[in-house]
Design a protein around this motif. Structure first.
Motif, PDB file in Angstrom:
ATOM      1  N   VAL A  96       0.825  -1.209   0.000  1.00  0.00           N
ATOM      2  CA  VAL A  96       0.000   0.000   0.000  1.00  0.00           C
ATOM      3  C   VAL A  96       0.856   1.255   0.000  1.00  0.00           C
ATOM      4  N   ASN A 128      -2.704   4.202   9.708  1.00  0.00           N
ATOM      5  CA  ASN A 128      -3.735   3.629   8.865  1.00  0.00           C
ATOM      6  C   ASN A 128      -3.373   3.805   7.397  1.00  0.00           C
ATOM      7  N   ASP A 131      -7.734   1.419   1.591  1.00  0.00           N
ATOM      8  CA  ASP A 131      -7.925   0.197   0.820  1.00  0.00           C
ATOM      9  C   ASP A 131      -7.477   0.467  -0.617  1.00  0.00           C
ATOM     10  N   THR A 133      -8.097  -1.114  -3.309  1.00  0.00           N
ATOM     11  CA  THR A 133      -9.174  -1.248  -4.288  1.00  0.00           C
ATOM     12  C   THR A 133      -9.958   0.050  -4.387  1.00  0.00           C
ATOM     13  N   THR A 194      -9.612   6.674   4.017  1.00  0.00           N
ATOM     14  CA  THR A 194      -9.916   5.504   4.844  1.00  0.00           C
ATOM     15  C   THR A 194     -11.380   5.457   5.275  1.00  0.00           C
ATOM     16  N   SER A 197     -15.713   3.453   1.931  1.00  0.00           N
ATOM     17  CA  SER A 197     -15.753   1.992   2.012  1.00  0.00           C
ATOM     18  C   SER A 197     -16.204   1.322   0.724  1.00  0.00           C
ATOM     19  N   LYS A 198     -16.783   2.084  -0.200  1.00  0.00           N
ATOM     20  CA  LYS A 198     -17.250   1.492  -1.452  1.00  0.00           C
ATOM     21  C   LYS A 198     -17.250   2.556  -2.527  1.00  0.00           C
TER      22      LYS A 198
END
Length: 303
Positions: A96, A128, A131, A133, A194, A197-198
């Motif tokens: 990452v 942190n 993601d 993706t 962060t 989430s989608k």
């Protein structure tokens, strides 16, 4: 040479196949995988230019990739253009931190070789990381001009769906955020990566007023004049050497949207009278009065 395969794809047959390729061929596979992941598409000419390949060699590289991950690509045969499929999962595993650094600096090879003997240099651990993706989808949207629908969790209102038109991904020194036009508030805002989430890609038929060129704070250059703290630092010369100051002043060119983050990251005292105390405040913003109209400065220490 060692490299990491995505765990969802890892199997002895694939590993054996990849091990049969040369170092150069592996780098080409990384480039294809990285481009599909973060851009969403790739053509043979991009591969030819990046690695100085002949058309035949470029096609051979795509065939190698198809042999390894046939479910990752949708092919437009007429234009020799390769698109990320709906079932895409990256062939390789990406670190990452390294990947975010590459994206920030415009490095598109994606190559993450595992060093047998790493250099003896350490960096602070991140509390942190976003993601990948999510980052990849946002990167695709920015590069292709798409709006996105995201699920975002804020401190004030919890989780909700938002339609955004993103234009930049930014490392503010403490965390990563997305700069985007928010269709709910009808303003350009920052969104912490962060907390996303989608991500679903939407149309790229956006109103021109939602694009980067209309983000006034982003397009407003400002100059910060930073000096050694007049009260907390006994030997100002040490600070001047630390930061390469000229005539006791460090001048930094940035924009209005990022100024506050920079000043907070380096604990620059932005109070009018330099009244913040503590060893962490070794710098002071000398020209606060010249840039007092900048809204982002509200998050800077002492402002």
């Amino acid at each position: 040479m060692e490299y990491a395969i995505n765990k969802s794809k890892e199997n002895p047959l694939l590993k054996k196949k990849l091990d049969s390729y040369t170092h150069s061929q592996i780098k080409q596979l990384y480039f294809i995988d990285f481009s599909l992941f973060f851009k969403g598409h790739l053509n043979t000419s991009s591969l030819q230019e990046r690695f100085s390949l002949t058309p035949a060699d470029a096609l051979a590289s795509f065939q190698h990739y198809l042999d390894c991950a046939p479910e990752n690509i949708d092919l437009d045969e007429l234009n020799q253009r390769y698109f990320q499929s709906n079932s895409f999962k990256p062939l390789f595993a990406y670190d990452v931190r390294r990947t975010l650094t590459k994206i920030t600096n415009g490095i598109s090879d994606g190559f993450d070789a595992i060093e047998a003997q790493p250099y003896p240099i350490q960096a602070p651990s991140l509390l942190n990381t976003p993601d990948l993706t999510v980052v990849a989808r946002l990167s695709q949207a920015i590069m292709n001009g798409n709006a996105v629908n995201v699920i975002y969790t804020s401190l004030s209102s919890g989780s909700s769906a938002r339609d955004l038109v993103p234009h930049s991904i930014v490392d503010n020194g403490l965390r990563w955020h997305l700069r985007a036009f928010d269709r709910k508030s009808q303003t350009f805002r920052d969104f912490v990566l962060t907390r996303i989430s989608k991500v679903s890609l939407l149309s790229n038929d956006n109103d021109i007023r939602e694009t980067k060129r209309y983000d006034e704070e982003w397009n407003s250059p400002i100059k910060l004049k930073i000096v050694a703290h007049p009260k907390n630092v006994q030997f100002a010369t040490a600070i001047e050497i630390d930061y390469g100051m000229i005539d006791g002043v460090l001048e930094i060119n940035t924009n209005a949207a990022l100024a506050g983050y920079l000043l907070r990251r380096w604990n620059v005292d932005c109070s009018v009278d330099a009244h913040l105390t503590g060893g962490e405040f070794q710098l002071w913003l000398k020209n606060r009065n010249e840039i007092k109209q900048v809204q982002n400065l509200a998050i800077a220490p002492g402002y």
